[in-house]
Design a protein around this motif. Structure first.
Motif, PDB file in Angstrom:
ATOM      1  N   ASN A 113       0.848  -1.195   0.000  1.00  0.00           N
ATOM      2  CA  ASN A 113       0.000   0.000   0.000  1.00  0.00           C
ATOM      3  C   ASN A 113       0.883   1.244   0.000  1.00  0.00           C
ATOM      4  OD1 ASN A 113      -2.468  -1.480   0.288  1.00  0.00           O
ATOM      5  ND2 ASN A 113      -1.948  -1.805   2.438  1.00  0.00           N
ATOM      6  N   TRP A 114       0.666   2.147  -0.931  1.00  0.00           N
ATOM      7  CA  TRP A 114       1.488   3.352  -0.986  1.00  0.00           C
ATOM      8  C   TRP A 114       0.635   4.613  -0.956  1.00  0.00           C
ATOM      9  CZ3 TRP A 114       0.531   6.554  -5.097  1.00  0.00           C
ATOM     10  CH2 TRP A 114      -0.038   5.990  -6.252  1.00  0.00           C
ATOM     11  N   ARG A 115       1.212   5.641  -0.343  1.00  0.00           N
ATOM     12  CA  ARG A 115       0.635   6.992  -0.324  1.00  0.00           C
ATOM     13  C   ARG A 115       1.736   7.944  -0.755  1.00  0.00           C
ATOM     14  NH1 ARG A 115      -4.120   7.394   2.815  1.00  0.00           N
ATOM     15  NH2 ARG A 115      -3.857   9.649   2.905  1.00  0.00           N
ATOM     16  N   THR A 126      -2.947   7.596  -3.791  1.00  0.00           N
ATOM     17  CA  THR A 126      -2.746   6.324  -3.121  1.00  0.00           C
ATOM     18  C   THR A 126      -2.920   5.178  -4.100  1.00  0.00           C
ATOM     19  OG1 THR A 126      -5.086   6.109  -2.521  1.00  0.00           O
ATOM     20  CG2 THR A 126      -3.653   7.277  -0.961  1.00  0.00           C
ATOM     21  N   THR A 128      -2.524   0.433  -4.449  1.00  0.00           N
ATOM     22  CA  THR A 128      -2.214  -0.878  -3.890  1.00  0.00           C
ATOM     23  C   THR A 128      -1.647  -1.778  -4.980  1.00  0.00           C
ATOM     24  OG1 THR A 128      -3.954  -0.716  -2.219  1.00  0.00           O
ATOM     25  CG2 THR A 128      -3.166  -2.918  -2.740  1.00  0.00           C
ATOM     26  N   THR A 130       0.329  -5.867  -5.618  1.00  0.00           N
ATOM     27  CA  THR A 130       0.604  -7.184  -5.037  1.00  0.00           C
ATOM     28  C   THR A 130       1.720  -7.862  -5.818  1.00  0.00           C
ATOM     29  OG1 THR A 130      -1.036  -8.330  -6.413  1.00  0.00           O
ATOM     30  CG2 THR A 130      -1.801  -7.460  -4.297  1.00  0.00           C
ATOM     31  N   ALA A 142      -5.580  -5.750   2.382  1.00  0.00           N
ATOM     32  CA  ALA A 142      -5.452  -4.993   1.126  1.00  0.00           C
ATOM     33  C   ALA A 142      -6.158  -3.669   1.275  1.00  0.00           C
ATOM     34  CB  ALA A 142      -6.062  -5.772  -0.035  1.00  0.00           C
ATOM     35  N   GLY A 143      -5.713  -2.707   0.471  1.00  0.00           N
ATOM     36  CA  GLY A 143      -6.416  -1.420   0.417  1.00  0.00           C
ATOM     37  C   GLY A 143      -6.127  -0.491   1.570  1.00  0.00           C
ATOM     38  N   GLY A 144      -5.094  -0.800   2.392  1.00  0.00           N
ATOM     39  CA  GLY A 144      -4.813   0.057   3.528  1.00  0.00           C
ATOM     40  C   GLY A 144      -4.401   1.457   3.142  1.00  0.00           C
ATOM     41  N   ALA A 145      -3.849   1.620   1.949  1.00  0.00           N
ATOM     42  CA  ALA A 145      -3.397   2.949   1.526  1.00  0.00           C
ATOM     43  C   ALA A 145      -4.554   3.898   1.300  1.00  0.00           C
ATOM     44  CB  ALA A 145      -2.578   2.827   0.249  1.00  0.00           C
ATOM     45  N   GLU A 146      -5.751   3.347   1.106  1.00  0.00           N
ATOM     46  CA  GLU A 146      -6.892   4.196   0.802  1.00  0.00           C
ATOM     47  C   GLU A 146      -7.506   4.812   2.052  1.00  0.00           C
ATOM     48  OE1 GLU A 146      -7.662   4.909  -2.180  1.00  0.00           O
ATOM     49  OE2 GLU A 146      -6.413   3.447  -3.218  1.00  0.00           O
TER      50      GLU A 146
END
Length: 430
Positions: A113-115, A126, A128, A130, A142-146
């Protein structure tokens, strides 16, 4: 210029704006991009024989390392990124960043996950990715960057709106006093300027402290986080906000002479207005893409024209509600001419901004940014219609109806809200 002539010209502005918008949409080309991900190593969806020791991300433009992050979740649901985000940051951000991974062997699928916070305009994007080691497996996270905190985002938007409103109140009061009030008219009304200066300072400080938490998706509990504030101050956003505070200090120190009707005072007031407006341009979409100097100039004029018009409406509404001893007929007539010029400038600069930010005609209805632009145009046309009716009545009575001024002011307030939403949205082609 006669008031009936002003009303007719307002109608012409409405028609011309519609025709010009259609022409600009027909000619619209691709828009520049925010800090979007260009490539990653390992690439998205890759299946590797062994776990890499480092991940590399390359963005379309430099990002601020201290306000960007990469989080890697292993197949077992634990974070496996190690150490700080690295990149060749020479002060203007880094376009390529790297993150080390802890030295363990974990077969299965990893979630990255990127920001990324753009170094030029401060907007955050942001995403994601894999990749798998050995063979793909079920992913646990998954989706933590959002993630984002809606309260923090709302506070940041409120800060930007408060700054706009404060600038309008401060500049509009100065415009009424220096241009619209007849020589020798009583000038006992001062609180709109004080209110505007205070609101502008409060909004700027709140924006400075909430910017870092908002880019990281953190709660308001991090509003006084010294690490986030220290990361914000060296960015373009932080520098511009500090410059705005210094300009406000200069405005307070020179407030008396600036409001005296004289050529030097008028020139100084215009210069300070443009410098304050420039602080919004420097952190807007104008700061990126093509022809940046022209875009910055156009946006600065757009913000200044907004302040003169909306803030002048506020001061005029106060004068009308108070039944001020100032000669209202002359004041409202002069403001009508001033507002006509400001709205004309708003339309011209707004059309240029729309042309620059829309990637294609379809983006006007097919993207959130385009729909916000349509909403802003619709509200402006409605306000111009109200203004035309009010100015036509002014030619038949002693003063401009206060109800018409309040309706115009309400419309200007809605336009400021939409403008804040536009600033926080990625342009159609980005």
């Amino acid at each position: 210029m006669q008031l009936t002539s002003i009303t007719a010209q307002l109608r012409r502005i409405v028609v011309a704006a519609g025709l010009a918008l259609g022409a600009l949409l027909a000619l619209a080309g691709p828009a520049a991009a925010h800090a979007s991900l260009v490539c990653a190593t390992p690439p998205n969806g890759a299946v590797l024989a062994a776990e890499p020791r480092q991940l590399t991300l390359r963005f379309s433009e430099p990002v601020t390392l201290a306000l960007s992050s990469v989080r890697v979740i292993g197949p077992d649901g634990r974070r496996v990124d190690s150490g700080p985000l690295r990149g060749a940051d020479s002060g203007g951000g880094a376009a390529t960043v790297a993150m080390a991974l802890s030295a363990e062997e974990r077969p299965g699928t990893f979630v990255l996950n990127w920001r990324a916070t753009a170094a030029d305009d401060g907007h955050t994007t942001t995403g994601t990715l894999t990749f798998s080691v050995g063979a793909p497996s079920r992913t646990i996270a998954a989706g933590g960057a959002e993630r984002s905190d809606p309260v923090t985002d709302a506070v940041l938007n409120l800060a930007v709106w408060l700054g706009f409103a404060g600038l309008a109140a401060l500049v509009g009061y100065a415009a009424i006093r220096l241009y619209c009030l007849p020589p020798g008219a009583p000038t006992e009304l001062r609180w709109p300027a004080t209110l505007g200066w205070t609101a502008l300072l409060a909004g700027t400080l709140l924006q400075l402290f909430s910017y870092g938490p908002a880019t990281q998706g953190e709660s308001l509990a991090h509003l006084a986080d010294r690490n986030l504030l220290a990361a914000t101050l060296p960015t373009d956003e932080g520098k511009v906000l500090v410059a705005r505070i210094l300009l406000l200090a200069l405005t307070a120190a020179a407030g008396g002479p600036l409001l005296r009707r004289s050529v030097p005072g008028g020139i100084a007031a215009v210069a300070l207005t443009l410098l304050l407006a420039l602080t919004w341009s420097e952190t807007s979409h104008a700061a990126e893409g093509t022809l940046v100097p022209i875009a910055l100039l156009v946006t600065t004029l757009h913000v200044a024209a907004m302040a003169v018009w909306a803030g002048g409406l506020l001061t005029l509404a106060v004068l009308l509600q108070r039944g001020s001893s100032a000669p209202l007929l002359t004041t409202t007539a002069r403001f009508s001419r001033l507002a006509f010029g400001a709205v004309g400038l708003l339309v011209v600069t707004g059309l240029y901004q729309a042309f620059r930010e829309l990637g294609s005609p379809a983006a006007l209805t097919g993207t959130p940014y385009g729909r916000l632009l349509l909403a802003k145009a619709g509200v402006l046309l409605a306000v111009l219609a109200v203004a035309a009716v009010g100015r036509s009545r002014l030619s038949r009575r002693d003063t401009l109806p206060s109800r018409a001024v309040l309706l115009e002011l309400a419309g200007a307030t809605v336009l400021l809200v939409i403008t804040v939403l536009l600033i926080g949205s990625a342009p159609a082609g980005r």
